[in-house]
Every structure is written in C-alpha cells, then in structure tokens.
Design an enzyme around this catalytic site. Structure first.
Site, PDB file in Angstrom:
ATOM      1  N   GLU A 267       0.830  -1.209   0.000  1.00 19.92           N
ATOM      2  CA  GLU A 267       0.000   0.000   0.000  1.00 19.92           C
ATOM      3  C   GLU A 267       0.865   1.260   0.000  1.00 19.92           C
ATOM      4  O   GLU A 267       1.855   1.352   0.730  1.00 19.92           O
ATOM      5  CB  GLU A 267      -0.894  -0.009   1.240  1.00 19.92           C
ATOM      6  CG  GLU A 267      -1.768   1.229   1.393  1.00 19.92           C
ATOM      7  CD  GLU A 267      -2.450   1.311   2.750  1.00 19.92           C
ATOM      8  OE1 GLU A 267      -3.422   2.074   2.866  1.00 19.92           O
ATOM      9  OE2 GLU A 267      -2.016   0.612   3.688  1.00 19.92           O
ATOM     10  N   LYS A 326      -9.522   2.178  -3.039  1.00 17.58           N
ATOM     11  CA  LYS A 326      -9.993   1.734  -1.721  1.00 17.58           C
ATOM     12  C   LYS A 326     -11.404   2.243  -1.462  1.00 17.58           C
ATOM     13  O   LYS A 326     -11.687   3.423  -1.617  1.00 17.58           O
ATOM     14  CB  LYS A 326      -9.027   2.241  -0.641  1.00 17.58           C
ATOM     15  CG  LYS A 326      -9.285   1.675   0.746  1.00 17.58           C
ATOM     16  CD  LYS A 326      -8.209   2.157   1.717  1.00 17.58           C
ATOM     17  CE  LYS A 326      -8.382   1.536   3.096  1.00 17.58           C
ATOM     18  NZ  LYS A 326      -7.347   2.014   4.049  1.00 17.58           N
ATOM     19  N   CYS A 376      -5.375  -2.616   3.075  1.00 19.17           N
ATOM     20  CA  CYS A 376      -5.167  -2.444   4.513  1.00 19.17           C
ATOM     21  C   CYS A 376      -6.437  -2.710   5.307  1.00 19.17           C
ATOM     22  O   CYS A 376      -6.889  -3.845   5.411  1.00 19.17           O
ATOM     23  CB  CYS A 376      -4.601  -1.049   4.787  1.00 19.17           C
ATOM     24  SG  CYS A 376      -3.829  -0.928   6.427  1.00 19.17           S
TER      25      CYS A 376
END
Length: 500
Positions: A267, A326, A376
């Site tokens: 990430e 995301k 994440c």
C-alpha cells in the site's frame, strides 16, 4: 460512561476489566485462544450475578475497556509518534475511543441482565445473541471498527475455525459466547443438572470436527508464481522530501530482485500521486516484470479529473493497466468525519483527504487468475469482500502498518486475514510495508511469512480457487436474523413475565 467518570463503579467492574484484558491473550501473537472462552465466560458469570441493568452495563463496560485498552492501544503510536499529537492528548483520545468501543459490550450486558429468564440453555442463547449483535453493531456504526471481534481469535488450531466458512466471524463469536456462557453458568456443584449443557458443548465441538473435513472450494488453473514484496520504509521517512529518491530506488531494487510472474508492492509504496512520479518510472518498474510476461501490482495515490484523491492499486507490465480504489476508508486517517476539523489541527497526517472508491469494482485479471484487491483496513469488513465472489480466484491485501510501529497491530492484522481466507475459501496474499507479508491458504494456515521490519521478497506458488463457502453465499444475514429473533423472543417473554 458518566458513572465511570464519577467513580461510581460496581464491585464487578474491576474483575470484568481484568477478564477483558486477559482475553486479548487469546488473539495473535499470543494465540492462547482458550483464554477468550475464559474471558467471555467470566463476563457471563459476573452478569448473571448483577442485581440490575445498571450493574450489567458497568460490568460490560469494564470488560470492554479492559479488552480494548489492552488490544488496540497501539493506535496511540499513530497519533503521537507519527501524527504529532502531544502525548497527553493522544493518550486521552485513545482512552475516549476505547470507552466508546466498550459501550457495545456494556449495552449487551445491560440488556442481558434486563431480559434474562428461563433455564441455562436459554440464558446462554440470549447471551450469545446479544454478543453477536453488539459485535456486529461495533463493526458497522460510524463506518465500523470490528477489530478484536472475538471470532478472530479462533483461527487454527482452534476447533471453532471450522465454523468460519459457514457462519463467519460474528457467528463464530456467537458460538464462542454460547459455549462460554453455558460453561460459566452450569451448576457444577449439582451433577444432576450438568449432562445437558455438557452434551451441548460437546456437540458444538464434535460438529466442528465434522465441518473441518469439508472442503468448500477447490483449486482451479495452473499454479502461479508470486513475489510479495516488503519494502520496510520507515513511516517518519516515507513522507520526507529528502528521502523520496531513496524510496523510489528501494522499490526498483526489490522488484528487480523478484523472479515471479506476479509481483506485488505494498500500500502507498510510492508516497505521491501517480502523475507526480518521475517520467518513465512506472515504465521502468513494469518493464522489469513484463520482459518475462509478468504483471506488477503496486499501491499508489491516484487523482481523477475532478481532483479527487484515491488510495489505489494499479497493475503495470504485461497487458493493459488496471485500477482499484480503496472503498472503506479509515476515519481520521484517510478522511475527516463531519465536525472533526479540530482533530487535524492537532495531528499531522499526510494524504488525509481521500475519496472512497466505487462500491462495485471487478477483480483484476492477472495471468489467468482473477485477483480481488483490498487495501489495509478493508479486510476487516468480511461481508464487503464477498462482492468479488465467485469471480475472484485469489484475494490480495496490500497494507502499510508502519503507522503503528512494533506493536500488536501486525500479528492481529495477519490473523484477520486468515479469517478472511477461511470465510471466502480463497488464498489470501499479503504484501506489506513493514509486516506481516504472507501467503495464507483457504484453510487459514500461513504457508510463509517474512520477518517484520525487514525488507525482502517472499516468493511462492499459489493456486486459484473456485466455489463458494456457505458464508460467501449468505454473508452475515442468517446469523444476524437468528440473533435478532432470539432478542425479540426475550423481549416478549419479559413483557409477559417480568423477572428481577
């Protein structure tokens, strides 16, 4: 909470606080999963002796406060060390956050004491139903924070891991609460009343053994060689302008050291917008894998035509570029909730004004496999990952937990990823900045993992999987409906025959 601040604690508050704190030892990295049964059972025992709903509330509050202060206080590192928030304010912010999280077991405790009635099995079922609903609500209210849901502690070798592909993490938490309550409330001094609860507890574990023999999904296609890269760039250097060139060189060096067809960088491995990268840099990265017909996926920041910034992953190398943004952002870290502008005047968090990605995003096509990305924090929300199934054959998480230093966050996050692999029946690949970079099989076992806080390349062969687990078919709804139904029955029983 007001009662706590005023010091009006019930006698059970401190034992509950201790029980909650001890239960954290059942999670990774300790892995003593039996202690979660003991911690939750202790709460059920204390609630059964609570004289009224207020005492039940304080008991649950103590348990939650003990668990969250012991289990997620690593958030302090992000606020103080890397966010620049003064130590007293950071500590106070974490205390308030843990108090908020503790409200959910507190409400469950108050309701249990208010609604308890009937025999042992019914009380155990009511306790489990309230536990499920409290943990689920904690995972969805205000975008949710489901970290330390008790079901996460039950990865292999726990027998209850076999239930994860069927009823998911909240369902397993409910089974754990049911078993713990039965054991805690059983009349151990009266042998006459023991056979029934013991038989039910034994049945739960015998069924787990049977479910553990079922293979819900199966491999498809040829093995794929993967290289999962751990860059180990320190968080306080990652955003320093003077170290930008060094970060770029680190990524180039580690990609050049890989030999796999599918290469992954973590990430935000490039701490800038794609458009601001040096000219030709992405082509250079992609060329290192495309020359052998491979694909590289890496974490970046992207910006659309409207100027919105996304925490994203892109593919370069063989084939057209693909993009994932995301969807589930971290409050305060990646966007500001309404009325919290003051928080950003106290903390210094880079790229904290991001935009959510689209709800529906197709898996990336990588060398014959369909790879479902999550970034994440997103892998905490298992139900949200199910939209990629059954199309996806592999799951991929890219993370950066450098924000939390050398803390419990890394092993706890790896354990969460193991639960996601079990729930979906898919391998879960993890590429992280500082740890824990790993290959996880659909049965939840970790095939390989890199040492934390070391740069390296984890190379392995993985198979894609097809098929659907029961949980992938239905998500959380069956478990939630059963829990809500039990709660409704309890309310109706209370109205018909109030009890003390």
């Amino acid at each position: 909470m007001v009662a706590l601040l005023r010091g009006r604690l019930t006698p059970a508050f401190l034992p509950a606080l201790l029980a909650g704190g001890v239960s954290v030892l059942g999670f990774a990295p300790f892995g003593w999963f039996v202690l979660v049964f003991l911690g939750v059972g202790a709460l059920a025992f204390l609630l059964e002796r609570a004289p009224d709903a207020r005492a039940g509330f304080m008991c649950g509050l103590g348990w939650g406060l003990g668990a969250f202060l012991a289990g997620v206080s690593w958030l302090y590192v992000a606020l103080n060390r890397f966010g620049g928030m003064p130590m007293p304010l950071a500590a106070f912010a974490i205390l308030l956050f843990c108090l908020y999280l503790a409200l959910y077991p507190a409400l469950a405790g108050a309701l249990y004491v208010r609604l308890r009635s009937g025999g042992l099995v019914w009380r155990g079922a009511l306790f489990a139903a309230l536990w499920i609903l409290a943990e689920w609500l904690r995972g969805v209210v205000f975008t949710g924070f489901p970290w330390l849901a008790t079901g996460y502690s039950q990865t292999p070798p726990s027998p209850l891991a076999a239930y994860l592909p069927v009823i998911g993490v909240y369902g397993v938490g409910g089974v754990l609460a049911f078993v713990s309550a039965l054991a805690a409330l059983a009349p151990w001094r009266q042998m006459r009343g023991l056979p029934r609860p013991l038989a039910i507890i034994a049945g739960v574990f015998v069924l787990a053994v049977g479910l553990g023999r079922v293979e819900w999904t199966e491999p498809e296609g040829e093995p794929l060689s993967v290289a999962l890269i751990q860059t180990n760039v320190e968080q306080d250097l990652k955003w320093a302008p003077g170290h930008f060139a060094e970060v770029l060189q680190t990524n180039l060096r580690l990609v050049s050291n890989s030999r796999a067809d599918f290469v992954v960088l973590p990430e935000t491995t490039l701490p800038t917008l794609v458009e601001r990268l040096p000219e030709g840099y992405l082509d250079l990265l992609g060329g290192m894998v495309s020359e052998r017909g491979g694909t590289l996926v890496l974490g970046v920041f992207s910006r659309d035509d409207a100027g919105q910034i996304f925490n994203a992953a892109i593919s370069v190398g063989d084939g057209p570029q693909q993009h994932y943004a995301k969807r589930h952002l971290v409050p305060f870290g990646e966007y500001s909730p309404p009325f919290f502008g003051w928080f950003y005047r106290l903390a210094d968090i880079p790229m904290s004004d991001q935009t959510r990605g689209a709800r529906e995003q197709p898996p990336m096509s990588v060398l014959g496999q369909r790879v479902a990305l999550n970034i994440c924090y997103e892998d905490l929300f298992g139900a949200e990952l199910l939209s990629s199934l059954p199309q996806a054959s592999l799951m991929l998480n890219i993370s950066n937990l450098a924000w939390y230093g050398d803390s419990l966050a890394q092993p706890q996050h790896l354990q969460i990823a193991r639960v996601r692999a079990l729930e979906t029946g898919r391998p879960m690949l993890r590429s992280t900045n500082t740890g824990m970079t790993a290959v996880i099989q659909p049965d939840g076992h970790v095939d390989a993992v890199l040492p934390a806080f070391e740069a390296g390349v984890l190379e392995a062969e993985v198979r894609g999987f097809k098929g659907m687990t029961p949980y992938a078919h239905w998500g959380n709804w069956p478990v939630l409906l059963i829990a809500a139904g039990l709660l409704l029955i309890a309310v109706l029983r209370r109205r018909r025959a109030p009890v003390a």
